[in-house]
Design a protein around this motif. Sequence first.
Motif, PDB file in Angstrom:
ATOM      1  N   ILE A 144      36.701  42.450  48.887  1.00  0.00           N
ATOM      2  CA  ILE A 144      36.641  42.133  47.432  1.00  0.00           C
ATOM      3  C   ILE A 144      37.179  43.143  46.394  1.00  0.00           C
ATOM      4  O   ILE A 144      38.076  42.817  45.386  1.00  0.00           O
ATOM      5  N   GLU A 145      37.159  44.354  46.771  1.00  0.00           N
ATOM      6  CA  GLU A 145      37.711  45.582  46.327  1.00  0.00           C
ATOM      7  C   GLU A 145      39.207  45.167  46.227  1.00  0.00           C
ATOM      8  O   GLU A 145      39.870  45.469  45.242  1.00  0.00           O
ATOM      9  N   ALA A 146      39.927  44.942  47.341  1.00  0.00           N
ATOM     10  CA  ALA A 146      41.360  44.728  47.447  1.00  0.00           C
ATOM     11  C   ALA A 146      41.741  43.583  46.280  1.00  0.00           C
ATOM     12  O   ALA A 146      42.780  43.501  45.714  1.00  0.00           O
ATOM     13  N   LEU A 147      41.153  42.601  46.050  1.00  0.00           N
ATOM     14  CA  LEU A 147      41.344  41.233  45.511  1.00  0.00           C
ATOM     15  C   LEU A 147      41.133  41.763  44.035  1.00  0.00           C
ATOM     16  O   LEU A 147      41.870  41.382  43.100  1.00  0.00           O
ATOM     17  N   GLU A 148      40.101  42.648  43.650  1.00  0.00           N
ATOM     18  CA  GLU A 148      39.898  43.356  42.359  1.00  0.00           C
ATOM     19  C   GLU A 148      41.173  44.092  41.879  1.00  0.00           C
ATOM     20  O   GLU A 148      41.665  44.080  40.623  1.00  0.00           O
ATOM     21  N   GLU A 152      44.055  43.991  42.935  1.00  0.00           N
ATOM     22  CA  GLU A 152      45.232  42.855  42.877  1.00  0.00           C
ATOM     23  C   GLU A 152      45.183  42.243  41.575  1.00  0.00           C
ATOM     24  O   GLU A 152      46.192  41.810  40.541  1.00  0.00           O
ATOM     25  N   LEU A 153      44.031  41.710  41.096  1.00  0.00           N
ATOM     26  CA  LEU A 153      43.731  41.065  39.812  1.00  0.00           C
ATOM     27  C   LEU A 153      44.233  42.023  38.743  1.00  0.00           C
ATOM     28  O   LEU A 153      44.562  41.852  37.810  1.00  0.00           O
ATOM     29  N   ASN A 154      43.762  43.263  38.882  1.00  0.00           N
ATOM     30  CA  ASN A 154      44.017  44.367  37.569  1.00  0.00           C
ATOM     31  C   ASN A 154      45.453  44.558  37.557  1.00  0.00           C
ATOM     32  O   ASN A 154      46.107  44.611  36.492  1.00  0.00           O
ATOM     33  N   LYS A 155      46.169  44.532  38.748  1.00  0.00           N
ATOM     34  CA  LYS A 155      47.709  44.524  38.765  1.00  0.00           C
ATOM     35  C   LYS A 155      48.247  43.225  37.928  1.00  0.00           C
ATOM     36  O   LYS A 155      49.197  43.722  36.984  1.00  0.00           O
ATOM     37  N   ASP A 156      47.707  42.345  38.378  1.00  0.00           N
ATOM     38  CA  ASP A 156      48.119  40.995  37.612  1.00  0.00           C
ATOM     39  C   ASP A 156      48.005  41.111  35.985  1.00  0.00           C
ATOM     40  O   ASP A 156      48.848  40.690  35.118  1.00  0.00           O
ATOM     41  N   ASP A 157      46.810  41.613  35.756  1.00  0.00           N
ATOM     42  CA  ASP A 157      46.524  41.682  34.296  1.00  0.00           C
ATOM     43  C   ASP A 157      47.455  42.887  33.699  1.00  0.00           C
ATOM     44  O   ASP A 157      48.027  42.533  32.528  1.00  0.00           O
ATOM     45  N   ASP A 158      47.814  43.852  34.443  1.00  0.00           N
ATOM     46  CA  ASP A 158      48.688  44.645  33.804  1.00  0.00           C
ATOM     47  C   ASP A 158      49.932  44.321  33.536  1.00  0.00           C
ATOM     48  O   ASP A 158      50.781  44.426  32.701  1.00  0.00           O
TER      49      ASP A 158
END
Length: 71
Positions: free
Chosen positions: A20-24, A26-32
């Motif tokens: 879950i932490e890894a997915l979060e 990755e999601l933050n990278k996508d947002d950036d």
Amino acid sequence: METTQRQQTESRIRELRQAIEALEQELNKDDDAVKEHAMIDHLDQYIDAVDTKVSSLKAFWQSLKQEWKTR
């Protein structure tokens, strides 16, 4: 046997939390990345606006020079 099952369950929970932490992350990278693209688009719009103003200023300067020459 019960202790082994509990340890396996705890281990699985840790693995799931890490996933879950890894997915979060990755999601933050996508947002950036989305934010960066939006900033680049905004910068392109700003540069276009500056180009338009410079072109207008050049045209005004040319007409002003022409007017001064005719006086």
